[in-house]
Enzyme design. Sequence first.
Site, PDB file in Angstrom:
ATOM      1  NE  ARG A 116      -2.513  -0.846   3.563  1.00 16.97           N
ATOM      2  CZ  ARG A 116      -3.230  -0.190   4.470  1.00 16.97           C
ATOM      3  NH1 ARG A 116      -4.393   0.333   4.129  1.00 16.97           N
ATOM      4  NH2 ARG A 116      -2.793  -0.055   5.699  1.00 16.97           N
ATOM      5  CE  LYS A 181       2.593  -7.210   5.184  1.00 21.07           C
ATOM      6  NZ  LYS A 181       2.222  -5.809   5.274  1.00 21.07           N
ATOM      7  NE  ARG A 314       2.826   0.745  11.785  1.00 21.00           N
ATOM      8  CZ  ARG A 314       2.270   0.196  10.689  1.00 21.00           C
ATOM      9  NH1 ARG A 314       1.362  -0.745  10.823  1.00 21.00           N
ATOM     10  NH2 ARG A 314       2.614   0.568   9.493  1.00 21.00           N
TER      11      ARG A 314
HETATM   12  P1  ATP Z   1      -0.137  -1.631   7.224  1.00 21.01           P
HETATM   13  O1  ATP Z   1       0.163  -0.255   6.752  1.00 21.01           O
HETATM   14  O2  ATP Z   1      -1.352  -2.241   6.689  1.00 21.01           O
HETATM   15  O3  ATP Z   1      -0.005  -1.775   8.702  1.00 21.01           O
HETATM   16  P2  ATP Z   1       2.332  -2.599   6.213  1.00 21.01           P
HETATM   17  O4  ATP Z   1       3.211  -1.544   6.799  1.00 21.01           O
HETATM   18  O5  ATP Z   1       2.709  -3.980   6.534  1.00 21.01           O
HETATM   19  O6  ATP Z   1       0.896  -2.590   6.700  1.00 21.01           O
HETATM   20  P3  ATP Z   1       1.764  -3.072   3.364  1.00 21.01           P
HETATM   21  O7  ATP Z   1       1.542  -2.054   2.341  1.00 21.01           O
HETATM   22  O8  ATP Z   1       0.648  -4.021   3.651  1.00 21.01           O
HETATM   23  O9  ATP Z   1       2.229  -2.305   4.673  1.00 21.01           O
HETATM   24  O10 ATP Z   1       3.023  -3.934   2.949  1.00 21.01           O
HETATM   25  C1  ATP Z   1       4.249  -3.331   2.632  1.00 21.01           C
HETATM   26  C2  ATP Z   1       5.238  -3.564   3.744  1.00 21.01           C
HETATM   27  O11 ATP Z   1       5.362  -4.959   4.013  1.00 21.01           O
HETATM   28  C3  ATP Z   1       6.638  -3.099   3.410  1.00 21.01           C
HETATM   29  O12 ATP Z   1       6.822  -1.765   3.760  1.00 21.01           O
HETATM   30  C4  ATP Z   1       7.544  -4.045   4.210  1.00 21.01           C
HETATM   31  O13 ATP Z   1       7.709  -3.579   5.519  1.00 21.01           O
HETATM   32  C5  ATP Z   1       6.714  -5.306   4.302  1.00 21.01           C
HETATM   33  N1  ATP Z   1       7.117  -6.323   3.290  1.00 21.01           N
HETATM   34  C6  ATP Z   1       7.635  -6.160   2.062  1.00 21.01           C
HETATM   35  N2  ATP Z   1       7.831  -7.331   1.452  1.00 21.01           N
HETATM   36  C7  ATP Z   1       7.433  -8.285   2.318  1.00 21.01           C
HETATM   37  C8  ATP Z   1       7.387  -9.691   2.269  1.00 21.01           C
HETATM   38  N3  ATP Z   1       7.768 -10.393   1.209  1.00 21.01           N
HETATM   39  N4  ATP Z   1       6.923 -10.331   3.382  1.00 21.01           N
HETATM   40  C9  ATP Z   1       6.516  -9.675   4.474  1.00 21.01           C
HETATM   41  N5  ATP Z   1       6.529  -8.331   4.568  1.00 21.01           N
HETATM   42  C10 ATP Z   1       6.981  -7.644   3.497  1.00 21.01           C
END
Ligand code: ATP
Length: 319
Positions: A116, A181, A314
């Site tokens: 996102r 994650k 968070r």
């Molecule tokens: P949210 O904003 O929903 O709390 P988020 O910070 O996890 O979630 P997303 O947009 O869902 O954001 O996912 C992108 C983020 O996920 C990246 O910034 C990185 O931190 C993490 N990420 C990137 N690649 C992977 C992966 N292969 N597996 C797990 N996490 C990943």
Amino acid sequence: MLTLLELLKDGRFHSGQALGGALGVSRSAVWKQLQQLESDLGLSIHKVRGRGYQLAVPLMLLNSVDIREQSKDCPWTVLVFDSIDSTNAEALRSIELGAQAPFLVLAERQMAGRGRRGRKWVSPFAENLYYSLVLRVDGGMRQLEGLSLVVGLAVMQTLRQFGIVGVGLKWPNDVLVGPKKIAGILLELVGDPADVCHIVLGVGINVNMQKTDEVDQQWTSMRLESGLQVDRNQLVARLNMMLKAYLARHQLQGFASIQEEWEQNHLWQGRAVSLVAGVNKIDGIVMGIDQQGALRLKVDGIESVYSGGELSLRLRDDS
Ligand code: ATP
């Protein structure tokens, strides 16, 4: 280059001569391609004098015939790319070019996999799943309500089918094992959401990945959780079937019919959180979600509802 990989993927030794013969190129051309495989795809290849070449780890590549065979009830066109910027980006381009939905875009790796708000999704070659399913939606807004939460639930249930224990959801669209994650979801829409539109259901699942220095938060994979190598074609097939079932339920009965099941699987139910939107932050307690999939948060004793693609949760330190 992928043809060479097809020949090597069994993990056995192949002589330079045999590979050259099969590809119709010289042995030095084979050598160059092998070096390219190593540098471009990060693969490790054993080179043994007198025996030839062997992949350090045998590969199981994505195969559209295999996927369709294993998910016969989902007769979607399956497009498999060796390498692409992002499966969602490719899906959006195909929609613009008039491709008929439903169709599925898969890739062995993404060079610009996205999360996102322009964040990066780490996408190494042949280890994980990068999956974008395109649907045509003509039922208006109701068909879109809570859709990314529905996709999360389908991903979570698919992971459970593969024996992943402790997998759950984090609002709005993360799939976690404890704090780590394991999958991410990114929905993108083209057209008029109130009338006819196309929706891209983008899913990234960490499947056989065992190490990476690139992810900047806690993560895990199916392999790390179960200790088993996962057949990605089987995973795609099962995800197809699970998504089909949840999407049908969503279409017929609306998100309200899924709300309770989603809440039961929400890992952060009742937790003290901060809801972050850019520089703004609201502290509260997670009460659940409403019938549209919006977050219900108790803030200063009063329940409020929040929705929108820019919101992130968070855990608060004191939670
Ligand atoms: P949210 O904003 O929903 O709390 P988020 O910070 O996890 O979630 P997303 O947009 O869902 O954001 O996912 C992108 C983020 O996920 C990246 O910034 C990185 O931190 C993490 N990420 C990137 N690649 C992977 C992966 N292969 N597996 C797990 N996490 C990943």
